[in-house]
Design a protein around this motif. Structure first.
Motif, mmCIF file in Angstrom:
data_model
loop_
_atom_site.group_PDB
_atom_site.id
_atom_site.type_symbol
_atom_site.label_atom_id
_atom_site.label_comp_id
_atom_site.label_asym_id
_atom_site.label_seq_id
_atom_site.Cartn_x
_atom_site.Cartn_y
_atom_site.Cartn_z
ATOM 1 N N THR A 14 -22.690 -17.046 27.613
ATOM 2 C CA THR A 14 -24.123 -16.831 27.831
ATOM 3 C C THR A 14 -24.334 -15.462 28.461
ATOM 4 O O THR A 14 -23.686 -15.129 29.463
ATOM 5 N N PHE A 90 -27.129 -18.178 36.806
ATOM 6 C CA PHE A 90 -25.874 -18.911 36.983
ATOM 7 C C PHE A 90 -26.138 -20.411 37.098
ATOM 8 O O PHE A 90 -25.413 -21.228 36.524
ATOM 9 N N CYS A 93 -26.820 -22.001 33.678
ATOM 10 C CA CYS A 93 -25.863 -21.700 32.612
ATOM 11 C C CYS A 93 -24.745 -22.739 32.609
ATOM 12 O O CYS A 93 -24.192 -23.068 33.662
ATOM 13 N N TYR A 97 -18.176 -19.183 29.725
ATOM 14 C CA TYR A 97 -18.245 -17.838 30.284
ATOM 15 C C TYR A 97 -19.709 -17.425 30.435
ATOM 16 O O TYR A 97 -20.581 -17.857 29.681
ATOM 17 N N VAL A 98 -19.945 -16.553 31.404
ATOM 18 C CA VAL A 98 -21.292 -16.014 31.595
ATOM 19 C C VAL A 98 -21.163 -14.523 31.894
ATOM 20 O O VAL A 98 -20.182 -14.083 32.504
ATOM 21 N N TYR A 168 -15.955 -16.220 34.444
ATOM 22 C CA TYR A 168 -15.950 -17.665 34.231
ATOM 23 C C TYR A 168 -17.174 -18.252 34.935
ATOM 24 O O TYR A 168 -17.444 -17.943 36.093
ATOM 25 N N THR A 169 -17.860 -19.141 34.250
ATOM 26 C CA THR A 169 -19.089 -19.699 34.806
ATOM 27 C C THR A 169 -18.829 -20.508 36.068
ATOM 28 O O THR A 169 -19.630 -20.478 37.010
ATOM 29 N N LYS A 173 -20.816 -19.897 39.600
ATOM 30 C CA LYS A 173 -21.606 -20.914 40.290
ATOM 31 C C LYS A 173 -21.182 -21.082 41.749
ATOM 32 O O LYS A 173 -21.962 -21.557 42.575
#
Length: 247
Positions: A14, A90, A93, A97-98, A168-169, A173
């Protein structure tokens, strides 16, 4: 904060695009991002975060998202600044991956394909603006701020202000976000024992809209924030669960 998954969970990557009064750049953003998505290394979507814009950015984002199935948006009730917009992105999502890019079109979405391979070995990959096209005074301010931040944080990153990053999401977060913390994303990933990589990316002159940054938020604000980061670094809680019977 959204805790259940949403449509971004159907994608691998994203791209968060914080937007604040960038109506003159929306059409170019649409063209660039819609052309990039089919070329992305992963199945990719875009999440626009309208950060309380007072111009026509909001309605143009709505129209753009209606035209493209991989374009989504969230709207902030009021302008909160880049760190607040990133935290909202964040939080909402759910892809593996972001990443994010600015709406000013000074970086190129195509360069995400230069950063994404680094996630095979690192948790965070940031661009370095090669041959920056900003004014001498703006570059000088950035150079001073980056040097001071590196000294205070030890993150080793030469251009934390580059608005082209992937990660990495789940790491994103866990970043403790406060106002101004967007400048410390690499250092905050290092607090989680993540690895950081830097890769040169292209940089362009701003040809539409106005910069939201000035002497205060380039130099004075980061100077104060460095002390906040150093306080946080000594008290940051980093834990790893090794077993559980939760289902």
């Amino acid at each position: 904060m959204q805790t259940s998954t949403n449509q971004t969970g159907q994608y691998t990557f994203t791209i968060i695009v914080p937007v604040y009064n960038e109506e003159d750049n929306i059409a170019r953003l649409e063209e660039k991002l819609s052309n990039y998505l089919p070329q992305s290394l992963y199945k990719t979507c875009v999440l626009f975060v309208n950060d309380g814009s007072t111009d026509d950015s909001g309605s143009r984002i709505h129209q753009m998202c209606d035209r493209h199935p991989g374009f989504f948006y969230i709207e902030m009730k009021r302008n909160g600044g880049l760190s607040a917009a990133l935290k909202a992105g964040f939080d909402y999502c759910f892809s593996e991956y972001v990443g994010y890019m600015d709406a000013d079109m000074q970086t190129d979405a195509d360069d995400f394909n230069l950063l994404l391979p680094g996630l095979a070995n690192c948790e965070f990959v940031t661009g370095i603006r090669a041959n920056r096209k900003d004014s001498f005074f703006k570059n000088l301010q950035s150079k001073i701020a980056n040097g001071y931040r590196r000294m205070m944080t030890g993150d080793g990153v030469s251009d934390t202000g580059c608005p082209l990053k992937v990660m990495y999401t789940d790491y994103a977060k866990r970043i403790p976000m406060f106002k101004g913390m967007h400048r410390f994303l690499p250092a905050l990933i290092l607090l989680q024992n993540g690895n950081v990589q830097q890769i040169p990316v292209r940089h362009y002159q701003r040809i539409a809209g106005k910069s939201k940054y000035h002497l205060w938020n380039r130099l004075t604000g980061p100077f104060i924030d460095c002390f906040a980061y150093r306080w946080m670094k000594k008290r940051y809680i980093n834990y790893h669960i090794v077993a559980s019977n939760l289902h």
